[in-house]
Scaffold this motif. Structure first.
Motif, short mmCIF file in Angstrom:
data_model
loop_
_atom_site.label_atom_id
_atom_site.label_comp_id
_atom_site.label_asym_id
_atom_site.label_seq_id
_atom_site.Cartn_x
_atom_site.Cartn_y
_atom_site.Cartn_z
N LEU A 1 0.65 -1.16 0.08
CA LEU A 1 -0.16 -0.14 0.06
C LEU A 1 0.98 1.19 0.21
N LYS A 2 1.96 1.28 0.47
CA LYS A 2 3.05 2.31 0.79
C LYS A 2 3.56 2.54 -0.55
N GLU A 3 3.89 1.50 -1.45
CA GLU A 3 4.22 1.63 -2.70
C GLU A 3 3.19 2.15 -3.74
N VAL A 4 2.12 1.89 -3.48
CA VAL A 4 0.83 2.20 -4.31
C VAL A 4 0.40 3.74 -4.18
N PHE A 5 0.49 4.20 -2.98
CA PHE A 5 -0.19 5.47 -2.56
C PHE A 5 1.01 6.21 -2.40
N LYS A 6 2.23 5.71 -1.98
CA LYS A 6 3.47 6.70 -1.61
C LYS A 6 3.24 7.87 -0.66
N ASP A 7 3.20 9.37 -1.36
CA ASP A 7 2.96 10.32 -0.45
C ASP A 7 1.62 10.37 0.72
N ARG A 8 0.53 9.57 0.15
CA ARG A 8 -0.59 9.81 0.82
C ARG A 8 -0.35 8.73 2.07
N TRP A 9 0.28 7.61 1.92
CA TRP A 9 0.67 6.79 2.90
C TRP A 9 1.63 7.42 4.19
N ASP A 10 2.64 8.06 3.82
CA ASP A 10 3.32 8.63 4.96
C ASP A 10 2.76 9.64 5.55
N LYS A 11 1.90 10.79 4.82
CA LYS A 11 1.19 11.71 5.29
C LYS A 11 0.19 11.39 6.14
N SER A 12 -0.48 10.15 5.91
CA SER A 12 -1.71 9.63 6.74
C SER A 12 -1.38 8.85 8.08
N ILE B 1 -7.04 0.37 -1.84
CA ILE B 1 -8.11 1.77 -1.68
C ILE B 1 -7.62 2.32 -0.64
N PHE B 2 -7.53 3.83 -0.90
CA PHE B 2 -7.17 4.78 0.04
C PHE B 2 -8.63 5.61 0.06
N ALA B 3 -9.12 5.94 1.20
CA ALA B 3 -10.09 6.82 1.56
C ALA B 3 -10.21 7.58 2.95
N GLN B 4 -10.32 8.99 2.58
CA GLN B 4 -10.10 9.81 3.73
C GLN B 4 -11.65 10.43 4.18
N LYS B 5 -12.08 10.10 5.49
CA LYS B 5 -13.28 10.72 5.73
C LYS B 5 -13.22 12.18 5.92
#
Length: 283
Positions: free
Chosen positions: A44-55, A279-283
């Protein structure tokens, strides 16, 4: 309004109980009895990269922690203040013993279909390859959404229907047939069959994929089922995970996007790869 008849509700309940009982046996006693296994969260880190670290910050909930392979990754992240890890099976006892002196983590029994937490409790929810093995994956997403804080992040991996990959579609068809057959075979014999099947699957799928990878066709190599097999018996655990599972729900990317719409996430993204749906989702 619920229009289901009392009989339908009873039958659905019995089906859910049967799925849960086999899930406890397969993953809680069999596959996850060891405390070492592959780390999945890096996908998931590889797929979403920046979103992973920031989240990744605050309180994290892992739904279906298995043998705990991802927990060490989360524990080493200083931005995560506390981890709650849940699973159905007996594997929880060993993990809770390992982390009993660590105040930053709690490992306990839990069910993705009915989370025992308050609304808006977690900043991050992570679950890899769990919801598609339950009787109601959409209910699992609903429960995750309920306990996720506003502006919190949800990271999931689900099985793909691989509707556009012929080789994988063939594999899914074979998988479905074997799963139906396994309904009439004792659990111990199912395990033996998976051990027997592993070398054959490796020769048919993994070996050609490895050859293509060596030749430089890495993208094409990943389109083969079991492309990750390293030797003839390296597929046993994965075969058990798929064939002995009580149920395997599979989704297309568009189906998954439609499923997420009613939850009114502030932002959501579904990425389809040859491995599945991320899947990445932000509430």
């Amino acid at each position: 309004m619920d229009h289901k008849s009392p009989l339908s509700k009873v039958l659905n309940m019995k089906k859910s109980q049967k799925i849960e009982e086999k899930a406890k046996l397969l993953w809680g006693k069999n596959l996850h009895h060891e405390t070492k296994g592959p780390v999945h969260c890096n996908q998931l880190k590889e797929v979403f990269k920046d979103r992973w670290d920031k989240s990744l910050y605050g309180k994290l909930l892992e739904i279906g922690c298995g043998n705990g392979s991802d927990l060490e990754v989360f524990l080493n992240n200083k931005n995560i203040s506390h981890i709650t890890a849940i699973d159905l099976g007996e594997n929880i006892h060993k993990l809770s013993e390992i982390y009993k002196d660590n105040d930053d983590i709690v490992v306990e029994h839990g069910n993705a279909l009915s989370l025992s937490f308050e609304k808006n409790e977690f900043d991050i929810i992570y679950s890899f390859g769990v919801f598609h093995h339950t009787s109601d994956p959409i209910k699992c997403i609903s429960e995750a959404h309920r306990v996720l804080k506003n502006k919190g992040s949800l990271f999931l991996y689900l099985y793909s229907s691989h509707e556009d990959l012929i080789l994988k579609k063939i594999g899914i068809s074979i998988e479905s047939t074997i799963m139906k057959t396994f309904q009439f075979i004792p659990f111990s014999l199912q395990s033996i069959v998976c051990n027997i099947l592993s070398p054959f699957c490796w020769i048919i799928f993994s070996a050609p994929s490895l050859i293509l990878k060596i030749m430089g066709f890495k993208t094409l190599a990943k389109k083969f089922p079991f492309y990750f097999g390293l030797h003839p018996f390296s597929l046993v655990s994965d075969l058990k995970d798929r064939l002995m599972s009580p149920i395997n729900h599979r989704f297309s990317k568009s189906e998954t996007e439609k499923i997420l719409i009613p939850f009114n996430f502030y932002f959501s993204e579904v990425v389809k790869t040859s491995s599945g749906l991320y899947i990445f989702a932000q509430k």
